[in-house]
Design a protein around this motif. Structure first.
Motif, mmCIF file in Angstrom:
data_model
loop_
_atom_site.group_PDB
_atom_site.id
_atom_site.type_symbol
_atom_site.label_atom_id
_atom_site.label_comp_id
_atom_site.label_asym_id
_atom_site.label_seq_id
_atom_site.Cartn_x
_atom_site.Cartn_y
_atom_site.Cartn_z
ATOM 1 N N MET A 1 0.844 -1.179 0.000
ATOM 2 C CA MET A 1 0.000 0.000 0.000
ATOM 3 C C MET A 1 0.886 1.237 0.000
ATOM 4 O O MET A 1 1.870 1.313 0.703
ATOM 5 N N SER A 2 0.503 2.208 -0.773
ATOM 6 C CA SER A 2 1.267 3.444 -0.886
ATOM 7 C C SER A 2 1.017 4.320 0.329
ATOM 8 O O SER A 2 -0.089 4.395 0.846
ATOM 9 N N SER A 3 2.071 5.017 0.766
ATOM 10 C CA SER A 3 1.898 5.917 1.898
ATOM 11 C C SER A 3 1.507 7.312 1.431
ATOM 12 O O SER A 3 1.271 8.196 2.235
ATOM 13 N N ASN A 4 1.424 7.507 0.118
ATOM 14 C CA ASN A 4 1.021 8.778 -0.436
ATOM 15 C C ASN A 4 -0.506 8.843 -0.483
ATOM 16 O O ASN A 4 -1.163 7.926 -0.954
ATOM 17 N N GLY A 5 -1.072 9.934 -0.033
ATOM 18 C CA GLY A 5 -2.521 10.062 0.016
ATOM 19 C C GLY A 5 -3.158 10.483 -1.291
ATOM 20 O O GLY A 5 -4.385 10.559 -1.385
ATOM 21 N N ALA A 6 -2.369 10.757 -2.328
ATOM 22 C CA ALA A 6 -2.936 11.232 -3.598
ATOM 23 C C ALA A 6 -3.883 10.210 -4.214
ATOM 24 O O ALA A 6 -4.921 10.570 -4.772
ATOM 25 N N GLY A 7 -3.542 8.937 -4.132
ATOM 26 C CA GLY A 7 -4.410 7.905 -4.686
ATOM 27 C C GLY A 7 -5.755 7.853 -3.988
ATOM 28 O O GLY A 7 -6.804 7.736 -4.644
ATOM 29 N N ASP A 8 -5.739 7.958 -2.666
ATOM 30 C CA ASP A 8 -6.989 7.960 -1.911
ATOM 31 C C ASP A 8 -7.814 9.202 -2.232
ATOM 32 O O ASP A 8 -9.031 9.127 -2.356
ATOM 33 N N LYS A 9 -7.133 10.339 -2.374
ATOM 34 C CA LYS A 9 -7.856 11.565 -2.690
ATOM 35 C C LYS A 9 -8.482 11.481 -4.081
ATOM 36 O O LYS A 9 -9.605 11.935 -4.283
ATOM 37 N N ALA A 10 -7.789 10.861 -5.037
ATOM 38 C CA ALA A 10 -8.337 10.706 -6.382
ATOM 39 C C ALA A 10 -9.542 9.771 -6.373
ATOM 40 O O ALA A 10 -10.571 10.059 -7.001
ATOM 41 N N LYS A 11 -9.423 8.652 -5.659
ATOM 42 C CA LYS A 11 -10.559 7.727 -5.548
ATOM 43 C C LYS A 11 -11.733 8.418 -4.867
ATOM 44 O O LYS A 11 -12.891 8.231 -5.248
ATOM 45 N N GLY A 12 -11.424 9.195 -3.848
ATOM 46 C CA GLY A 12 -12.477 9.914 -3.134
ATOM 47 C C GLY A 12 -13.203 10.893 -4.036
ATOM 48 O O GLY A 12 -14.435 10.977 -4.014
ATOM 49 N N ALA A 13 -12.447 11.615 -4.845
ATOM 50 C CA ALA A 13 -13.067 12.575 -5.764
ATOM 51 C C ALA A 13 -13.961 11.851 -6.769
ATOM 52 O O ALA A 13 -15.060 12.326 -7.085
ATOM 53 N N GLY A 14 -13.493 10.711 -7.249
ATOM 54 C CA GLY A 14 -14.293 9.934 -8.196
ATOM 55 C C GLY A 14 -15.586 9.447 -7.584
ATOM 56 O O GLY A 14 -16.657 9.530 -8.208
ATOM 57 N N ASN A 15 -15.509 8.948 -6.373
ATOM 58 C CA ASN A 15 -16.713 8.453 -5.701
ATOM 59 C C ASN A 15 -17.680 9.585 -5.365
ATOM 60 O O ASN A 15 -18.900 9.414 -5.457
ATOM 61 N N LYS A 16 -17.136 10.741 -4.991
ATOM 62 C CA LYS A 16 -18.013 11.879 -4.707
ATOM 63 C C LYS A 16 -18.735 12.320 -5.976
ATOM 64 O O LYS A 16 -19.929 12.613 -5.938
ATOM 65 N N ALA A 17 -18.019 12.362 -7.096
ATOM 66 C CA ALA A 17 -18.640 12.754 -8.361
ATOM 67 C C ALA A 17 -19.704 11.741 -8.788
ATOM 68 O O ALA A 17 -20.813 12.116 -9.189
ATOM 69 N N LYS A 18 -19.358 10.457 -8.689
ATOM 70 C CA LYS A 18 -20.311 9.401 -9.045
ATOM 71 C C LYS A 18 -21.552 9.499 -8.156
ATOM 72 O O LYS A 18 -22.685 9.372 -8.640
ATOM 73 N N GLY A 19 -21.336 9.730 -6.882
ATOM 74 C CA GLY A 19 -22.457 9.842 -5.953
ATOM 75 C C GLY A 19 -23.336 11.040 -6.242
ATOM 76 O O GLY A 19 -24.565 10.953 -6.146
ATOM 77 N N ALA A 20 -22.720 12.151 -6.612
ATOM 78 C CA ALA A 20 -23.501 13.347 -6.926
ATOM 79 C C ALA A 20 -24.386 13.113 -8.143
ATOM 80 O O ALA A 20 -25.545 13.541 -8.169
ATOM 81 N N VAL A 21 -23.845 12.418 -9.149
ATOM 82 C CA VAL A 21 -24.630 12.119 -10.348
ATOM 83 C C VAL A 21 -25.794 11.193 -10.005
ATOM 84 O O VAL A 21 -26.938 11.447 -10.397
ATOM 85 N N LYS A 22 -25.506 10.127 -9.258
ATOM 86 C CA LYS A 22 -26.576 9.195 -8.880
ATOM 87 C C LYS A 22 -27.656 9.902 -8.062
ATOM 88 O O LYS A 22 -28.851 9.672 -8.269
#
Length: 60
Positions: A1-22
């Motif tokens: 697992m990466s210790s960099n939070g950028a991947g989590d932040k990118a996944k989070g942004a994607g899920n927030k966008a998907k959730g907003a559309v739904k």
């Protein structure tokens, strides 16, 4: 697992966008299940975003 939070932040942004559309589509079509799924995805995205922030703070 990466210790960099950028991947989590990118996944989070994607899920927030998907959730907003739904959520919006569910609202327009009066589909309560889709709205609930959208809200769930938004919360998941916010959690992932926060996890990314924690990882980034730990690396400072």
């Amino acid at each position: 697992m990466s210790s960099n939070g950028a991947g989590d932040k990118a996944k989070g942004a994607g899920n927030k966008a998907k959730g907003a559309v739904k959520d919006a589509v569910g609202n327009v079509t009066n589909n309560k299940k889709m709205q609930a799924d959208g809200k769930k995805d938004k919360v998941k995205g916010e959690t992932q975003d926060a996890k990314g922030d924690v990882k980034n703070k730990a690396n400072d």
